[in-house]
Write a protein that holds these residues in place. Structure first.
Motif, PDB file in Angstrom:
ATOM      1  N   TYR A  98       0.634  -1.400  -0.045  1.00  0.00           N
ATOM      2  CA  TYR A  98      -0.074   0.096  -0.008  1.00  0.00           C
ATOM      3  C   TYR A  98       1.025   1.229  -0.069  1.00  0.00           C
ATOM      4  CZ  TYR A  98      -4.715  -2.185   0.832  1.00  0.00           C
ATOM      5  OH  TYR A  98      -5.893  -2.803   0.669  1.00  0.00           O
ATOM      6  N   CYS A 101       2.695   1.763  -3.551  1.00  0.00           N
ATOM      7  CA  CYS A 101       1.824   2.232  -4.422  1.00  0.00           C
ATOM      8  C   CYS A 101       1.286   3.516  -4.324  1.00  0.00           C
ATOM      9  CB  CYS A 101       0.534   1.156  -4.461  1.00  0.00           C
ATOM     10  SG  CYS A 101       1.058  -0.373  -5.056  1.00  0.00           S
ATOM     11  N   THR A 115      -2.274   0.616  -7.293  1.00  0.00           N
ATOM     12  CA  THR A 115      -2.643   0.068  -6.303  1.00  0.00           C
ATOM     13  C   THR A 115      -3.823  -0.846  -6.593  1.00  0.00           C
ATOM     14  OG1 THR A 115      -2.788   1.992  -4.831  1.00  0.00           O
ATOM     15  CG2 THR A 115      -4.211   0.387  -3.963  1.00  0.00           C
ATOM     16  N   VAL A 163      -1.927   7.061   1.706  1.00  0.00           N
ATOM     17  CA  VAL A 163      -2.722   5.676   1.215  1.00  0.00           C
ATOM     18  C   VAL A 163      -4.035   5.863   1.425  1.00  0.00           C
ATOM     19  CG1 VAL A 163      -3.032   2.991   1.972  1.00  0.00           C
ATOM     20  CG2 VAL A 163      -0.979   4.222   2.207  1.00  0.00           C
TER      21      VAL A 163
END
Length: 387
Positions: A98, A101, A115, A163
């Protein structure tokens, strides 16, 4: 093939390869090659340990690819270090994926695409269809994103807030093509909530569940938008609402308020009202005050003006709106609504028509155009009655 199993294993298999020293782009390619091999082999010969099989095959695919590169000495070291086939380690490095990405060097659109590919396990075609872009365009976007994070150390600490913003972007894309991105965002956020104990993660999950619970009532059979106040609340998903409220209450009890918890609290108050006229607008304004304190966002202030108009009357709402620049997205639509509530139908109709010209999508444009037409018709009828 169990697609759900494949998608749940993909991020952890990718994480194992990166942990072993593969760069992200090469590891992701190797995992995709292993998935192709699984599609070919598993129907006739399913493995006892699906994750272990994928890790072994993906690592070998990675080694095969590295053997053709220029750095032969490094590749030979990797070959010597190849572990023996066997059960895969139980550690779950999905959380690190996570963070990778959602790296700050990526644009929001690239972070979302990466993601969905690396953590969500979606194919490039599925992501392209969801974004209504050609598959080649999405493939280039994902490739550029992988190159950008290729040299990022896998054990670097990431930013939870980044995130969460990426997941929120995924959720807001909603549904298009054959992939329900709103449902996918909920699935990924559940996964993140299981990996990290953070009240804002749970706040975002609660917010998603509460918004998604109203999905069936948001559009009429002809596809037109149905405003919140006019929605059939009997079509709301009460199980999702109950789950969202429970998750939110647990997050708020931690006394570490964040913007997603505040947004979820507002959504919960809407969900709690049996009818639109029973909505606790006074408390919603208080939550918008908290949200403004947390974010100082002009968009939040715009939504607060609507809530003030409901709690204290449309003139108070217009006064709050006057403090904001009219260049804000949907500012004109909010002004139209508040003028309509104040009884100024001529101004409201004109503003609805102007807002329709600025609408970001066809559904919203049609909705605003219909409201302008309805008010104009109502005005004409009144004029005829008075003559």
């Amino acid at each position: 093939m169990n697609e759900a199993l494949i998608r749940s294993l993909t991020p952890s298999v990718l994480a194992v390869l990166v942990r072993r020293g593969a760069d992200f782009a090469a590891a992701e390619d190797a995992v995709q090659d292993a998935l192709v091999e699984a599609v070919r082999v598993w129907p006739a010969d399913p493995p006892r340990d699906a994750k272990g099989w994928l890790v072994t095959v993906a690592w070998r695919k990675f080694l095969d690819a590295t053997r053709s590169d220029a750095a032969r000495r490094r590749r030979e070291d990797l070959v010597d270090d190849e572990p023996a086939p066997g059960p895969a380690p139980a550690a779950d490095d999905t959380l690190q994926l996570y963070f990778l990405c959602a790296h700050p060097s990526l644009t929001p659109s690239s972070a979302v695409a990466l993601t969905l590919r690396a953590v969500g396990g979606l194919t490039t075609r599925q992501i392209a269809q969801a974004y209504l872009v050609p598959e080649a365009t999405m493939a280039q976007r994902i490739s550029r994103a992988k190159r950008t994070v290729a040299d990022v150390r896998f054990d670097q600490h990431g930013d939870v807030a980044t995130v969460l913003r990426v997941l929120y972007l995924v959720f807001n894309e909603g549904y298009s093509g054959d992939t329900d991105l709103a449902a996918e965002a909920i699935r990924l956020t559940r996964q993140l909530a299981a990996a990290i104990d953070h009240p804002e993660v749970r706040g975002l999950l609660a917010l998603m569940l509460l918004h998604h619970a109203r999905r069936a009532a948001r559009t009429a059979p002809d596809g037109s938008l149905v405003p919140l106040a006019e929605q059939d609340r009997g079509r709301w998903d009460t199980e999702s609402i109950a789950e969202g409220v429970e998750i939110l209450q647990a997050a708020l009890a931690r006394d570490r308020l964040g913007e997603f918890q505040a947004q979820a609290a507002i959504a919960a108050l809407h969900a709690d009202a049996p009818a639109a006229e029973e909505t606790d607008w006074v408390q919603i304004v208080e939550w918008y005050d908290e949200l403004t304190r947390l974010t100082d966002s002009p968009v939040v202030r715009l939504n607060r003006a609507v809530a003030v108009g409901e709690a204290d009357g449309p003139r108070a709402g217009l006064a709050a709106l006057a403090e904001l620049t009219d260049s804000l997205p949907r500012h004109t639509a909010v002004a139209a609504y508040l003028h309509e509530r104040a009884g100024d139908l001529a101004t409201a109709a004109q503003l609805y028509a102007e807002a329709a010209d600025k609408a970001p999508n066809l559904a919203e444009r049609d909705h605003l155009t219909r409201r302008a037409a309805r008010l104009n018709t109502s005005r004409l009828n009144r004029l005829e009655e008075n003559t």
